[in-house]
Scaffold this active site. Structure first.
Site, PDB file in Angstrom:
ATOM      1  N   VAL A 129       0.860  -1.184   0.000  1.00  9.59           N
ATOM      2  CA  VAL A 129       0.000   0.000   0.000  1.00  9.59           C
ATOM      3  C   VAL A 129       0.894   1.230   0.000  1.00  9.59           C
ATOM      4  O   VAL A 129       1.648   1.467   0.951  1.00  9.59           O
ATOM      5  CB  VAL A 129      -0.935   0.028   1.226  1.00  9.59           C
ATOM      6  N   CYS A 130       0.859   1.996  -1.082  1.00  8.68           N
ATOM      7  CA  CYS A 130       1.727   3.165  -1.232  1.00  8.68           C
ATOM      8  C   CYS A 130       1.023   4.414  -0.706  1.00  8.68           C
ATOM      9  O   CYS A 130       0.106   4.933  -1.338  1.00  8.68           O
ATOM     10  CB  CYS A 130       2.113   3.357  -2.696  1.00  8.68           C
ATOM     11  N   LEU A 131       1.446   4.868   0.457  1.00 10.48           N
ATOM     12  CA  LEU A 131       0.913   6.089   1.059  1.00 10.48           C
ATOM     13  C   LEU A 131       2.050   6.823   1.748  1.00 10.48           C
ATOM     14  O   LEU A 131       2.870   6.202   2.431  1.00 10.48           O
ATOM     15  CB  LEU A 131      -0.167   5.761   2.098  1.00 10.48           C
TER      16      LEU A 131
END
Length: 451
Positions: A92-94
């Site tokens: 999850v890219c955050l």
């Protein structure tokens, strides 16, 4: 520091579990509070609408100084990338998770943030413009980009229903996608072979821990009409077997490949609905079996019924009568008398509350048997409500009555289980008048129902 770490995590989990957000849920096993499962409901109105997206959250010893590690679990076994920022491998890219470098101040992690803000940030990715989540594509608004976004939304919408709804429910219900007869459900595995409640609990503990099964089943019943409408609306736009478009940022194994198969999805959706309805019917037999063997759970449910029934003699809950179906403490029949002065005034509505022997781990399923026109009741009679005290049956009934009688609720698309009625209820003045007429007509028709 370790104790403060645990206290902080415990508080954040408790706040979410006791909150009223219908679209997120969290759970952990007692022995490992740092390992959390989270469920996010796909954003209404988006191609992710009412999909069930599961994530694992691992809190380290340095939390909240450092963010937890988050991994997507709804990936079709690593084959489906649901978003430019949610990879098929689970990443999850955050920026707040430290898995992506934000360009604006305040995008990075801070100890003021927490589990709830992380889940909201992930949910915000599930928008009508997922194409724009990819760096370098966020400000592109050419006709070609708009077409790409439409094509991207089209396959996300299809895979949300296939992977994040139907496939999930098929797995937990033991239904095979080819339509073969279901294997025994979890409730059947847990039930009548046990000689007492202790044996039943031991059997349950041996099963794989899936804390959101009931959460998903209840919402599936709420949103079934929306899933069905989505299939009916978009099936004519895509020929069966047409391949999904590949996006410029997709490559290798980090893609969303597949073909449109809406015809099959409609059949599979119906089978899931029938299996959940059958499971609900089976609860009654489980309840009677529990009563016959003098189960403590049957005694507890009978006691809850007696408390509510006794309170009715002193005024209790307005506008209802209460009885057991076949003297079964797990099958309650509520007769609701339309509130005087309301559109339902004069109506008499039968409501069945089916309760599992695993209550409150499994929450009651409520169906209005008498046809009623109401924005909180699906065409199939499923009533959408959320009790404040889920372990108290009295509060369930109070909340059911409140849901039927609430005159000016705030607009919340997550409570829409009858799209047609909701469009009128929250529409123009003319729409509201049509809604009132339809509701008054259903009150009148209720007097003839079952005669």
């Amino acid at each position: 520091m370790a104790n403060q770490n645990i206290l902080r995590i415990t508080k954040e989990i408790k706040n979410i579990q006791q909150g009223n957000d219908l679209s997120i849920a969290v759970a952990h096993q007692d022995e490992d509070i740092r390992s959390v499962k989270a469920m996010i409901l796909g954003t209404p109105g988006s191609p992710y609408e009412y999909g069930f997206f599961e994530f694992s959250v691992k809190f380290g010893q340095e939390y909240p100084s450092k963010p937890p590690k988050v991994e997507a679990k709804t990936t079709n076994n690593g084959r489906t990338r649901f978003n430019p920022n949610i990879y098929s491998g689970g990443k999850v890219c955050l920026s707040i998770l430290g898995t992506w470098h934000g360009e604006l101040p305040g995008e990075e992690w801070s100890s003021a943030q927490g589990l709830e803000s992380i889940l909201w940030s992930i949910q915000s990715l599930m928008s009508n413009d997922p194409y724009g989540n990819e760096p370098g594509f966020e400000n592109r608004a050419t006709d070609e980009d708009k077409k790409k976004n439409e094509a991207y939304c089209a396959k996300i919408r299809h895979e949300t229903i296939r992977v994040a709804v139907i496939q999930k429910l098929e797995q937990m219900l033991g239904i095979q996608a080819d339509g073969l007869l279901p294997k025994p459900s979890e409730s059947e595995k847990w039930s009548d072979d046990s000689s007492d409640d202790e044996d039943e609990e031991e059997t349950k503990e041996k099963l794989k821990w899936e804390p959101f099964n009931d959460w998903q089943k209840r919402r599936f019943l709420w949103y079934y009409e929306t899933y069905l409408t989505t299939i009916e609306t978009h099936a004519p736009k895509h020929k069966e077997g047409d391949k999904f478009d590949i996006m410029p940022f997709e490559g290798g194994s980090n893609t969303m490949d597949g073909t449109f198969q809406y015809g099959q999805l409609g059949k599979r959706l119906l089978r899931v609905k029938e299996a959940i309805d059958k499971e609900t019917e089976d609860w009654a037999q489980e309840g009677l079996a529990a009563k016959q063997r003098d189960s403590s759970k049957a005694y507890a449910m009978q006691s809850q019924f007696n408390v509510v029934k006794h309170s009715q003699k002193g005024g209790g809950i307005a506008n209802i009568d209460l009885e057991l179906e076949n003297d079964n403490p797990f099958a309650w029949i509520v007769t609701y008398f339309g509130k005087p002065g309301s559109n339902l005034d004069g109506g008499i509505f039968k409501i069945k509350i089916s309760t599992s022997v695993r209550f409150p781990d499994e929450q009651p399923r409520v169906k209005v048997i008498t046809p009623i026109y109401h924005h909180r009741v699906s065409k199939d009679g499923v009533l959408c409500y959320t009790p404040n005290k889920p372990d108290e049956m009295k509060n369930h009934i109070q909340t059911i009555v409140y849901a039927l009688e609430e005159e000016s609720p705030p607009y919340d698309p997550r409570t829409i289980v009858n799209p047609e009625a909701s469009k009128m209820f929250f529409g123009s003045d003319d729409d509201k008048k049509k809604y009132s007429r339809s509701q008054r007509r259903s009150a009148q028709d209720s007097l003839d129902f079952g005669m």
